[in-house]
Design a protein around this motif. Structure first.
Motif, PDB file in Angstrom:
ATOM      1  N   VAL A  93       2.617  -6.185  -6.478  1.00  0.00           N
ATOM      2  CA  VAL A  93       1.375  -5.514  -6.858  1.00  0.00           C
ATOM      3  C   VAL A  93       1.132  -4.427  -5.810  1.00  0.00           C
ATOM      4  CG1 VAL A  93      -1.110  -5.774  -7.178  1.00  0.00           C
ATOM      5  CG2 VAL A  93       0.440  -7.537  -8.010  1.00  0.00           C
ATOM      6  N   TYR A  94       0.743  -3.253  -6.266  1.00  0.00           N
ATOM      7  CA  TYR A  94       0.583  -2.099  -5.385  1.00  0.00           C
ATOM      8  C   TYR A  94      -0.853  -1.592  -5.342  1.00  0.00           C
ATOM      9  CZ  TYR A  94       5.652  -1.948  -5.531  1.00  0.00           C
ATOM     10  OH  TYR A  94       6.976  -2.278  -5.415  1.00  0.00           O
ATOM     11  N   LEU A  95      -1.190  -1.058  -4.181  1.00  0.00           N
ATOM     12  CA  LEU A  95      -2.448  -0.339  -3.999  1.00  0.00           C
ATOM     13  C   LEU A  95      -2.010   1.083  -3.672  1.00  0.00           C
ATOM     14  CD1 LEU A  95      -5.527  -0.182  -3.595  1.00  0.00           C
ATOM     15  CD2 LEU A  95      -5.139  -0.806  -1.207  1.00  0.00           C
ATOM     16  N   ILE A  96      -2.353   2.035  -4.539  1.00  0.00           N
ATOM     17  CA  ILE A  96      -1.883   3.401  -4.327  1.00  0.00           C
ATOM     18  C   ILE A  96      -3.051   4.348  -4.060  1.00  0.00           C
ATOM     19  CG2 ILE A  96       0.251   3.163  -5.657  1.00  0.00           C
ATOM     20  CD1 ILE A  96      -1.151   4.329  -8.051  1.00  0.00           C
ATOM     21  N   TYR A  97      -2.745   5.389  -3.313  1.00  0.00           N
ATOM     22  CA  TYR A  97      -3.756   6.419  -3.095  1.00  0.00           C
ATOM     23  C   TYR A  97      -3.099   7.753  -2.808  1.00  0.00           C
ATOM     24  CZ  TYR A  97      -3.053   5.951   1.996  1.00  0.00           C
ATOM     25  OH  TYR A  97      -2.519   5.923   3.252  1.00  0.00           O
ATOM     26  N   CYS A  98      -3.810   8.801  -3.218  1.00  0.00           N
ATOM     27  CA  CYS A  98      -3.389  10.166  -2.927  1.00  0.00           C
ATOM     28  C   CYS A  98      -4.533  10.771  -2.112  1.00  0.00           C
ATOM     29  CB  CYS A  98      -3.124  10.932  -4.218  1.00  0.00           C
ATOM     30  SG  CYS A  98      -4.550  10.985  -5.311  1.00  0.00           S
ATOM     31  N   ILE A 158       0.849  -1.191   0.000  1.00  0.00           N
ATOM     32  CA  ILE A 158       0.000   0.000   0.000  1.00  0.00           C
ATOM     33  C   ILE A 158       0.883   1.239   0.000  1.00  0.00           C
ATOM     34  CG2 ILE A 158      -1.877   1.203   1.187  1.00  0.00           C
ATOM     35  CD1 ILE A 158      -2.229  -1.625   2.696  1.00  0.00           C
ATOM     36  N   LEU A 159       0.743   2.044  -1.046  1.00  0.00           N
ATOM     37  CA  LEU A 159       1.553   3.252  -1.191  1.00  0.00           C
ATOM     38  C   LEU A 159       0.704   4.495  -1.015  1.00  0.00           C
ATOM     39  CD1 LEU A 159       3.877   2.843  -4.308  1.00  0.00           C
ATOM     40  CD2 LEU A 159       4.518   2.731  -1.912  1.00  0.00           C
ATOM     41  N   ASP A 160       1.089   5.317  -0.058  1.00  0.00           N
ATOM     42  CA  ASP A 160       0.431   6.604   0.177  1.00  0.00           C
ATOM     43  C   ASP A 160       1.321   7.649  -0.492  1.00  0.00           C
ATOM     44  OD1 ASP A 160      -0.199   9.130   1.319  1.00  0.00           O
ATOM     45  OD2 ASP A 160      -1.042   8.155   3.084  1.00  0.00           O
ATOM     46  N   ILE A 161       0.818   8.271  -1.561  1.00  0.00           N
ATOM     47  CA  ILE A 161       1.671   9.206  -2.298  1.00  0.00           C
ATOM     48  C   ILE A 161       1.400  10.671  -1.935  1.00  0.00           C
ATOM     49  CG2 ILE A 161       2.071   7.562  -4.174  1.00  0.00           C
ATOM     50  CD1 ILE A 161       0.099   9.172  -5.889  1.00  0.00           C
ATOM     51  N   ARG A 162       0.758  10.875  -0.780  1.00  0.00           N
ATOM     52  CA  ARG A 162       0.525  12.243  -0.303  1.00  0.00           C
ATOM     53  C   ARG A 162       1.789  12.772   0.367  1.00  0.00           C
ATOM     54  NH1 ARG A 162      -3.819  11.773   3.903  1.00  0.00           N
ATOM     55  NH2 ARG A 162      -2.545   9.968   4.412  1.00  0.00           N
ATOM     56  N   PRO A 163       1.858  14.082   0.624  1.00  0.00           N
ATOM     57  CA  PRO A 163       3.000  14.624   1.353  1.00  0.00           C
ATOM     58  C   PRO A 163       3.130  13.945   2.725  1.00  0.00           C
ATOM     59  CG  PRO A 163       1.732  16.401   0.380  1.00  0.00           C
ATOM     60  CD  PRO A 163       0.939  15.136   0.177  1.00  0.00           C
ATOM     61  N   TYR A 164       4.369  13.841   3.207  1.00  0.00           N
ATOM     62  CA  TYR A 164       4.634  13.121   4.448  1.00  0.00           C
ATOM     63  C   TYR A 164       3.834  13.658   5.635  1.00  0.00           C
ATOM     64  CZ  TYR A 164       6.895  10.996   8.420  1.00  0.00           C
ATOM     65  OH  TYR A 164       7.120  10.314   9.591  1.00  0.00           O
ATOM     66  N   ASP A 165       3.653  14.971   5.726  1.00  0.00           N
ATOM     67  CA  ASP A 165       2.922  15.512   6.882  1.00  0.00           C
ATOM     68  C   ASP A 165       1.459  15.050   6.903  1.00  0.00           C
ATOM     69  OD1 ASP A 165       2.449  17.117   4.663  1.00  0.00           O
ATOM     70  OD2 ASP A 165       2.227  18.967   5.824  1.00  0.00           O
ATOM     71  N   GLU A 166       0.866  14.900   5.727  1.00  0.00           N
ATOM     72  CA  GLU A 166      -0.511  14.378   5.657  1.00  0.00           C
ATOM     73  C   GLU A 166      -0.531  12.901   6.050  1.00  0.00           C
ATOM     74  OE1 GLU A 166      -2.706  15.165   2.016  1.00  0.00           O
ATOM     75  OE2 GLU A 166      -1.639  17.061   1.787  1.00  0.00           O
ATOM     76  N   PHE A 167       0.462  12.167   5.555  1.00  0.00           N
ATOM     77  CA  PHE A 167       0.586  10.742   5.868  1.00  0.00           C
ATOM     78  C   PHE A 167       0.735  10.546   7.376  1.00  0.00           C
ATOM     79  CE2 PHE A 167       3.563   7.236   6.803  1.00  0.00           C
ATOM     80  CZ  PHE A 167       2.842   6.161   6.311  1.00  0.00           C
ATOM     81  N   GLY A 191      -3.171   9.714  -7.970  1.00  0.00           N
ATOM     82  CA  GLY A 191      -3.086   8.259  -7.965  1.00  0.00           C
ATOM     83  C   GLY A 191      -3.305   7.689  -9.356  1.00  0.00           C
ATOM     84  N   GLY A 192      -4.259   8.269 -10.080  1.00  0.00           N
ATOM     85  CA  GLY A 192      -4.529   7.832 -11.448  1.00  0.00           C
ATOM     86  C   GLY A 192      -3.355   8.108 -12.365  1.00  0.00           C
ATOM     87  N   TYR A 193      -2.723   9.258 -12.163  1.00  0.00           N
ATOM     88  CA  TYR A 193      -1.551   9.630 -12.954  1.00  0.00           C
ATOM     89  C   TYR A 193      -0.408   8.658 -12.667  1.00  0.00           C
ATOM     90  CZ  TYR A 193       2.333  12.463 -14.665  1.00  0.00           C
ATOM     91  OH  TYR A 193       3.452  12.901 -15.337  1.00  0.00           O
ATOM     92  N   PHE A 194      -0.203   8.345 -11.393  1.00  0.00           N
ATOM     93  CA  PHE A 194       0.862   7.425 -11.001  1.00  0.00           C
ATOM     94  C   PHE A 194       0.599   6.018 -11.530  1.00  0.00           C
ATOM     95  CE2 PHE A 194       3.234   5.229  -7.345  1.00  0.00           C
ATOM     96  CZ  PHE A 194       4.421   5.240  -8.047  1.00  0.00           C
ATOM     97  N   LEU A 195      -0.668   5.634 -11.564  1.00  0.00           N
ATOM     98  CA  LEU A 195      -1.048   4.330 -12.109  1.00  0.00           C
ATOM     99  C   LEU A 195      -0.542   4.207 -13.553  1.00  0.00           C
ATOM    100  CD1 LEU A 195      -2.804   1.995 -10.928  1.00  0.00           C
ATOM    101  CD2 LEU A 195      -4.704   2.932 -12.221  1.00  0.00           C
ATOM    102  N   ASP A 196      -0.749   5.262 -14.340  1.00  0.00           N
ATOM    103  CA  ASP A 196      -0.264   5.271 -15.730  1.00  0.00           C
ATOM    104  C   ASP A 196       1.253   5.176 -15.783  1.00  0.00           C
ATOM    105  OD1 ASP A 196      -2.818   5.450 -16.725  1.00  0.00           O
ATOM    106  OD2 ASP A 196      -2.780   7.630 -16.907  1.00  0.00           O
ATOM    107  N   LYS A 197       1.926   5.900 -14.887  1.00  0.00           N
ATOM    108  CA  LYS A 197       3.398   5.867 -14.840  1.00  0.00           C
ATOM    109  C   LYS A 197       3.888   4.453 -14.530  1.00  0.00           C
ATOM    110  CE  LYS A 197       4.961  10.087 -15.415  1.00  0.00           C
ATOM    111  NZ  LYS A 197       5.404  10.247 -16.792  1.00  0.00           N
TER     112      LYS A 197
END
Length: 110
Positions: A63-68, A24-33, A74-80
């Protein structure tokens, strides 16, 4: 070729329970995380500059589960991830905001 799809928060929770290997990847800024996040998530701050190099260091066979915050990045990162040859990844529809609204498990402030 793996799946690269956006799933609802409830489907994401089901995936977490069924696929114990999922990362599980949280791609938000660290302070939000740090304030609150999905249990078991690791933070990979989507700050633009080093993001691509950070993503390249990830194990592409996992396999990753990502969220922003709202699902857009998250959708942009999915494409990447698809372009970079990852095995598969899921993006949470509506991001962390939708997860919270759905009243799903969270870890608060450390």
């Amino acid at each position: 070729m793996g799946k690269f799809i956006t799933v609802t928060p409830q489907t994401a929770l089901d995936l977490m329970e069924k696929e114990l290997e999922i990362i599980i990847l949280d791609i938000r800024p660290y302070d939000e995380f740090k304030k609150e996040h999905i249990p078991g998530a690791v933070n990979l701050d989507y700050d633009g500059h080093q993001f691509q190099s950070k993503a390249e260091k990830l194990d592409k066979d996992q396999v990753y589960l990502i969220y922003c915050k709202t699902g857009v990045r998250g959708g942009y990162f999915l494409d990447k991830m698809r372009e970079s040859g990852f095995q598969g990844a899921y993006n949470i529809l509506g991001g962390f905001v939708a997860w919270k609204i759905s009243k799903l498990p969270m870890v608060s402030g450390e």
